[in-house]
Design an enzyme around this catalytic site. Structure first.
Site, PDB file in Angstrom:
ATOM      1  CB  ALA A  47      -0.931  -0.012   1.209  1.00  6.04           C
ATOM      2  CD  GLN A  48       2.934   2.888  -4.658  1.00  6.96           C
ATOM      3  OE1 GLN A  48       2.400   3.831  -5.227  1.00  6.96           O
ATOM      4  NE2 GLN A  48       3.826   2.117  -5.258  1.00  6.96           N
ATOM      5  CD  GLU A 117      -4.663   8.102  -2.094  1.00  3.81           C
ATOM      6  OE1 GLU A 117      -5.587   7.284  -2.123  1.00  3.81           O
ATOM      7  OE2 GLU A 117      -3.550   7.839  -1.612  1.00  3.81           O
ATOM      8  CG  HIS A 245      -4.410   2.117  -9.091  1.00  2.00           C
ATOM      9  ND1 HIS A 245      -3.805   3.146  -9.764  1.00  2.00           N
ATOM     10  CD2 HIS A 245      -4.457   2.491  -7.797  1.00  2.00           C
ATOM     11  CE1 HIS A 245      -3.483   4.103  -8.897  1.00  2.00           C
ATOM     12  NE2 HIS A 245      -3.874   3.728  -7.701  1.00  2.00           N
ATOM     13  NE  ARG A 293      -7.845   4.223  -6.860  1.00  2.00           N
ATOM     14  CZ  ARG A 293      -7.350   3.669  -5.811  1.00  2.00           C
ATOM     15  NH1 ARG A 293      -7.684   2.441  -5.507  1.00  2.00           N
ATOM     16  NH2 ARG A 293      -6.497   4.309  -5.068  1.00  2.00           N
ATOM     17  CG  HIS A 354      -5.517  -1.368  -6.991  1.00  2.00           C
ATOM     18  ND1 HIS A 354      -4.182  -1.511  -6.677  1.00  2.00           N
ATOM     19  CD2 HIS A 354      -6.012  -0.486  -6.081  1.00  2.00           C
ATOM     20  CE1 HIS A 354      -3.891  -0.757  -5.633  1.00  2.00           C
ATOM     21  NE2 HIS A 354      -4.986  -0.143  -5.241  1.00  2.00           N
ATOM     22  CD  GLU A 378      -7.676  -6.400  -1.513  1.00  2.00           C
ATOM     23  OE1 GLU A 378      -6.718  -5.915  -0.883  1.00  2.00           O
ATOM     24  OE2 GLU A 378      -7.676  -6.545  -2.741  1.00  2.00           O
ATOM     25  NE  ARG A 389     -10.074  -0.037  -2.651  1.00  2.71           N
ATOM     26  CZ  ARG A 389      -8.837   0.439  -2.485  1.00  2.71           C
ATOM     27  NH1 ARG A 389      -8.478   0.942  -1.326  1.00  2.71           N
ATOM     28  NH2 ARG A 389      -7.974   0.393  -3.466  1.00  2.71           N
TER      29      ARG A 389
HETATM   30  P1  FAD Z   1      -3.444  -8.753   2.860  1.00  2.00           P
HETATM   31  O1  FAD Z   1      -2.662  -7.633   3.359  1.00  2.00           O
HETATM   32  O2  FAD Z   1      -3.348  -9.055   1.422  1.00  2.00           O
HETATM   33  O3  FAD Z   1      -3.017 -10.056   3.668  1.00  2.00           O
HETATM   34  C1  FAD Z   1      -3.473 -11.323   3.272  1.00  2.00           C
HETATM   35  C2  FAD Z   1      -2.780 -12.363   4.126  1.00  2.00           C
HETATM   36  O4  FAD Z   1      -3.461 -13.605   3.977  1.00  2.00           O
HETATM   37  C3  FAD Z   1      -1.331 -12.636   3.744  1.00  2.00           C
HETATM   38  O5  FAD Z   1      -0.612 -12.777   4.933  1.00  2.00           O
HETATM   39  C4  FAD Z   1      -1.395 -13.986   3.025  1.00  2.00           C
HETATM   40  O6  FAD Z   1      -0.233 -14.766   3.148  1.00  2.00           O
HETATM   41  C5  FAD Z   1      -2.527 -14.638   3.777  1.00  2.00           C
HETATM   42  N1  FAD Z   1      -3.185 -15.706   3.032  1.00  2.00           N
HETATM   43  C6  FAD Z   1      -3.920 -15.605   1.897  1.00  2.00           C
HETATM   44  N2  FAD Z   1      -4.374 -16.820   1.540  1.00  2.00           N
HETATM   45  C7  FAD Z   1      -3.910 -17.693   2.452  1.00  2.00           C
HETATM   46  C8  FAD Z   1      -4.014 -19.095   2.617  1.00  2.00           C
HETATM   47  N3  FAD Z   1      -4.687 -19.853   1.750  1.00  2.00           N
HETATM   48  N4  FAD Z   1      -3.403 -19.671   3.666  1.00  2.00           N
HETATM   49  C9  FAD Z   1      -2.682 -18.935   4.553  1.00  2.00           C
HETATM   50  N5  FAD Z   1      -2.535 -17.602   4.443  1.00  2.00           N
HETATM   51  C10 FAD Z   1      -3.150 -16.993   3.409  1.00  2.00           C
HETATM   52  N6  FAD Z   1      -5.403   0.469   0.460  1.00  2.00           N
HETATM   53  C11 FAD Z   1      -5.469   1.635   1.130  1.00  2.00           C
HETATM   54  O7  FAD Z   1      -6.351   1.826   1.972  1.00  2.00           O
HETATM   55  N7  FAD Z   1      -4.518   2.596   0.908  1.00  2.00           N
HETATM   56  C12 FAD Z   1      -3.514   2.444   0.005  1.00  2.00           C
HETATM   57  O8  FAD Z   1      -2.682   3.310  -0.149  1.00  2.00           O
HETATM   58  C13 FAD Z   1      -3.456   1.236  -0.730  1.00  2.00           C
HETATM   59  N8  FAD Z   1      -2.492   1.049  -1.665  1.00  2.00           N
HETATM   60  C14 FAD Z   1      -2.397  -0.164  -2.270  1.00  2.00           C
HETATM   61  C15 FAD Z   1      -1.353  -0.400  -3.148  1.00  2.00           C
HETATM   62  C16 FAD Z   1      -1.182  -1.646  -3.717  1.00  2.00           C
HETATM   63  C17 FAD Z   1      -0.054  -1.897  -4.667  1.00  2.00           C
HETATM   64  C18 FAD Z   1      -2.099  -2.682  -3.412  1.00  2.00           C
HETATM   65  C19 FAD Z   1      -1.934  -4.042  -4.006  1.00  2.00           C
HETATM   66  C20 FAD Z   1      -3.166  -2.451  -2.559  1.00  2.00           C
HETATM   67  C21 FAD Z   1      -3.321  -1.193  -1.981  1.00  2.00           C
HETATM   68  N9  FAD Z   1      -4.371  -0.939  -1.109  1.00  2.00           N
HETATM   69  C22 FAD Z   1      -4.426   0.258  -0.445  1.00  2.00           C
HETATM   70  C23 FAD Z   1      -5.294  -1.992  -0.709  1.00  2.00           C
HETATM   71  C24 FAD Z   1      -4.853  -2.522   0.663  1.00  2.00           C
HETATM   72  O9  FAD Z   1      -3.453  -2.586   0.702  1.00  2.00           O
HETATM   73  C25 FAD Z   1      -5.415  -3.890   0.927  1.00  2.00           C
HETATM   74  O10 FAD Z   1      -6.794  -3.900   0.667  1.00  2.00           O
HETATM   75  C26 FAD Z   1      -5.206  -4.312   2.363  1.00  2.00           C
HETATM   76  O11 FAD Z   1      -3.875  -4.152   2.724  1.00  2.00           O
HETATM   77  C27 FAD Z   1      -5.640  -5.757   2.535  1.00  2.00           C
HETATM   78  O12 FAD Z   1      -5.282  -6.183   3.808  1.00  2.00           O
HETATM   79  P2  FAD Z   1      -5.696  -7.636   4.273  1.00  2.00           P
HETATM   80  O13 FAD Z   1      -5.121  -7.803   5.629  1.00  2.00           O
HETATM   81  O14 FAD Z   1      -7.131  -7.831   4.078  1.00  2.00           O
HETATM   82  O15 FAD Z   1      -4.974  -8.618   3.230  1.00  2.00           O
HETATM   83  C1  SIN Z   2      -2.728   4.393  -4.314  1.00  2.00           C
HETATM   84  O1  SIN Z   2      -1.780   4.747  -3.609  1.00  2.00           O
HETATM   85  O2  SIN Z   2      -3.014   4.915  -5.378  1.00  2.00           O
HETATM   86  C2  SIN Z   2      -3.543   3.252  -3.861  1.00  2.00           C
HETATM   87  C3  SIN Z   2      -4.519   3.700  -2.878  1.00  2.00           C
HETATM   88  C4  SIN Z   2      -5.581   2.652  -2.706  1.00  2.00           C
HETATM   89  O3  SIN Z   2      -5.643   1.685  -3.441  1.00  2.00           O
HETATM   90  O4  SIN Z   2      -6.399   2.834  -1.801  1.00  2.00           O
END
Ligand code: FAD
Ligand code: SIN
Length: 534
Positions: A47-48, A117, A245, A293, A354, A378, A389
């Site tokens: 996440a950036q 943003e 994205h 977006r 994204h 997520e 979103r």
């Molecule tokens: P994740 O952080 O994806 O964690 C998932 C976890 O589940 C991991 O540890 C993985 O190993 C584990 N897992 C998955 N499947 C299994 C399995 N079968 N068995 C065991 N473990 C498993 N959001 C914002 O609000 N602001 C931002 O600036 C932003 N920037 C982003 C930039 C990028 C490049 C990306 C990809 C996303 C961005 N997002 C942003 C979205 C946000 O980062 C994610 O929605 C959020 O971090 C998801 O968190 P999470 O804990 O739900 O899942």
């Molecule tokens: C971004 O930094 O553009 C990603 C932010 C987001 O996906 O919420």
């Protein structure tokens, strides 16, 4: 067989915040976290932009953040959930700051440097350079290490949710009170399948971006949690709303993850241009490069198609160099590494998958439709995002729901027990895979199908084509799965096929264009507000 009070699948922001809160409040609870690769590999890590939260109350208000979220969600948000997340959000942000997370401050000031943003009417994005997620994950993991009742298992792959089905009962979507007892888990190092039982299980397994050829998500994002719940006959919704994205870095070199050029760069003043240097966003929305977006991604897609080009440009050349490098050091370095100097050259950018807005349907405390199974982050559909979103709302959502889940678990855990008569995983009749190539090629085919037919612009014919091809992939893969020793690659392929089916089927059910779902057959919004449930 392993037993704990609470079993959490995932070590991203959703899993870690839930675990930390439980562990702080009740040191007697045993909490197990499973993560399928290393503990900090997740969408969270990449996440950036930052975390959206109403911070400067002199300028910003909850009502403004709520209105922006509802506007982006295009009629399908659950307003009560939006209010919960927006109003509880700042308190959750304060907590992770107390746990050691750093956010950038204004020069010579104690005030946080709040970014902007797309779709936000005020500056409300707390960030740490362009590395916000990595910083949050660092701080949360460091805290988790201090708490002896949290145990993290790396390289443990959760394969299936254990329900009455595994005890020999016939379970369908209509079965009342489906219960979760834990999960079957593949230890990737030994190849053994173990049974992890718990009083309650929390799915925090993240997104599914890997279902498309080009995605900002890392390779772990294969929708495992959503697919497991679907197979267990739990409720999944809104899967057609896949967020592309607008600005991933165009890089002809094949990478498993497209590098993101944060929306915060446009918030900082960068402008989208076509290859002839002309601005184009004014044709699509008065907010231009900072429109929500879905609008920006569709506009870019349209310009690329009309001009027959593979990318558009992001122009940062007019921005202050020192400030740009301080805010976006990772983006600056990445561009330089492929020969682009953002201060002199336009950056080529292209939309990439994204975020999947839909997922496991949960209520306002994070309970799924399966008993003793919560979900956060997520992998869920909480009602916050609706049809699209708003940027930087997902880290916030994960923390708010992690908190709500922990409260409910603390209140009820004493009334719950561990199921004891669960059989071991049955691997009878399976043999080692003879042709691994079939699995890797099916992955490729799947991504092609989704990118070609279920992308930013859809139609009935494209969706039908995708469903027909997915059916073939499904049949072939189920055959392999039923007689082959399971591997993480095979499980992930199976899960991605399920995700692809859910996205495509939901898209074909929706006979209108709304938010992130755009179809040429029904280009207008319908008057009926419907959630697509599978
Ligand atoms: P994740 O952080 O994806 O964690 C998932 C976890 O589940 C991991 O540890 C993985 O190993 C584990 N897992 C998955 N499947 C299994 C399995 N079968 N068995 C065991 N473990 C498993 N959001 C914002 O609000 N602001 C931002 O600036 C932003 N920037 C982003 C930039 C990028 C490049 C990306 C990809 C996303 C961005 N997002 C942003 C979205 C946000 O980062 C994610 O929605 C959020 O971090 C998801 O968190 P999470 O804990 O739900 O899942
Ligand atoms: C971004 O930094 O553009 C990603 C932010 C987001 O996906 O919420």
């Amino acid at each position: 067989m392993q037993q704990s009070d609470v079993l959490i699948i995932g070590s991203g922001i959703a899993g870690l915040t839930t675990a930390l809160k439980l562990a702080f409040k009740n040191p007697n609870l045993s909490i197990t976290i499973l993560t399928k690769t290393i503990e900090n590999e997740s969408n969270t890590r990449y996440a950036q932009g930052g975390v959206a939260a109403v911070w400067d109350m002199e300028v910003d208000t909850f009502e403004k953040h709520i209105a922006d979220t509802l506007d982006a969600g295009d009629g399908l948000c659950d307003e009560s959930i939006v209010r919960i997340v927006v109003e509880e959000g700042p308190e959750r942000v304060r907590e992770i700051i107390e746990w050691g997370t750093r956010f950038d401050k204004e020069k010579n000031s104690e005030n946080y440097d709040l970014g902007k943003e797309g779709g936000h009417s005020e500056n409300r994005i707390l960030h740490y350079k362009d590395l916000t997620g990595a910083e949050i994950q660092r701080a949360l993991l460091a805290k988790a290490k201090e708490l002896p009742n949290i145990k993290i298992y790396e390289h443990y792959f959760a394969m299936e949710i254990i329900t009455q089905h595994h005890l020999g009962y016939y379970v369908t979507k209509l079965t009342p009170n489906i219960e979760c007892y834990g999960t079957y888990v593949l230890d990737k190092e030994t190849g053994k399948i173990e049974t992890f039982l718990a009083k309650v299980t929390v799915l925090a397994s993240g997104g599914a971006g890997q279902v498309y050829r080009s995605t900002t998500n890392p390779v772990i994002a294969t929708g495992d949690g959503i697919a497991m719940v679907f197979r267990a006959n739990g409720r999944i919704e809104n899967m057609e709303f896949v967020q592309f994205h607008p600005t991933s870095l165009y890089n002809p070199a094949v990478e498993s993850r497209s590098f993101l050029v944060s929306e915060a760069v446009r918030g900082y003043g960068a402008i989208l241009r076509t290859s002839d240097g002309k601005e184009f966003m004014q044709k699509y929305d008065p907010r231009k490069s900072l429109a929500p977006r879905d609008i920006v991604a569709r506009a870019i897609d349209n310009e690329m198609k009309m001009r027959g080009e593979d990318y558009v440009y992001l122009d940062c050349t007019h921005l202050d160099e020192e400030g740009y490098i301080a805010h976006f050091p990772t983006i600056y370095e990445k561009c330089k590494s492929i020969g682009i100097d953002p201060m002199k050259d336009y950056i080529p950018v292209v939309p990439a998958c994204h975020y999947v807005c839909g997922g496991i349907k949960v209520d306002e405390i994070g309970k799924s439709s399966i008993l003793n199974l919560y979900a956060a982050g997520e992998c869920t559909s909480t009602g916050l995002h609706g049809a699209n979103r708003l940027a930087s709302n997902s880290l916030l959502e994960a923390m708010v729901f992690g908190h709500r889940i922990h409260e409910d678990i603390l209140e009820n855990i004493n009334k719950k027990g561990i199921k004891t008569n669960v059989p071991d995983w049955n691997a009878e009749g399976t043999t080692d895979p003879k042709e691994l190539v079939l699995i890797t090629q099916s992955w490729k085919e799947l991504k092609e199908i989704m990118s070609s037919y279920v992308g930013i612009v859809r139609s009935n014919v494209r969706l039908k084509r995708a469903l027909d091809r997915l059916h073939l992939l499904y049949t072939e893969t189920e055959l392999v799965y039923s007689n082959t020793t399971v591997s993480p690659q095979l499980c992930e392929l199976r899960n991605l096929i399920t995700i692809a089916y859910l996205v495509t089927k939901s898209a074909s059910i929706r006979r209108e264009s709304r938010g992130l779902h755009y179809t040429t057959d029904f280009p207008k919004k319908s008057n009926r507000l419907e959630i697509s449930i599978l």
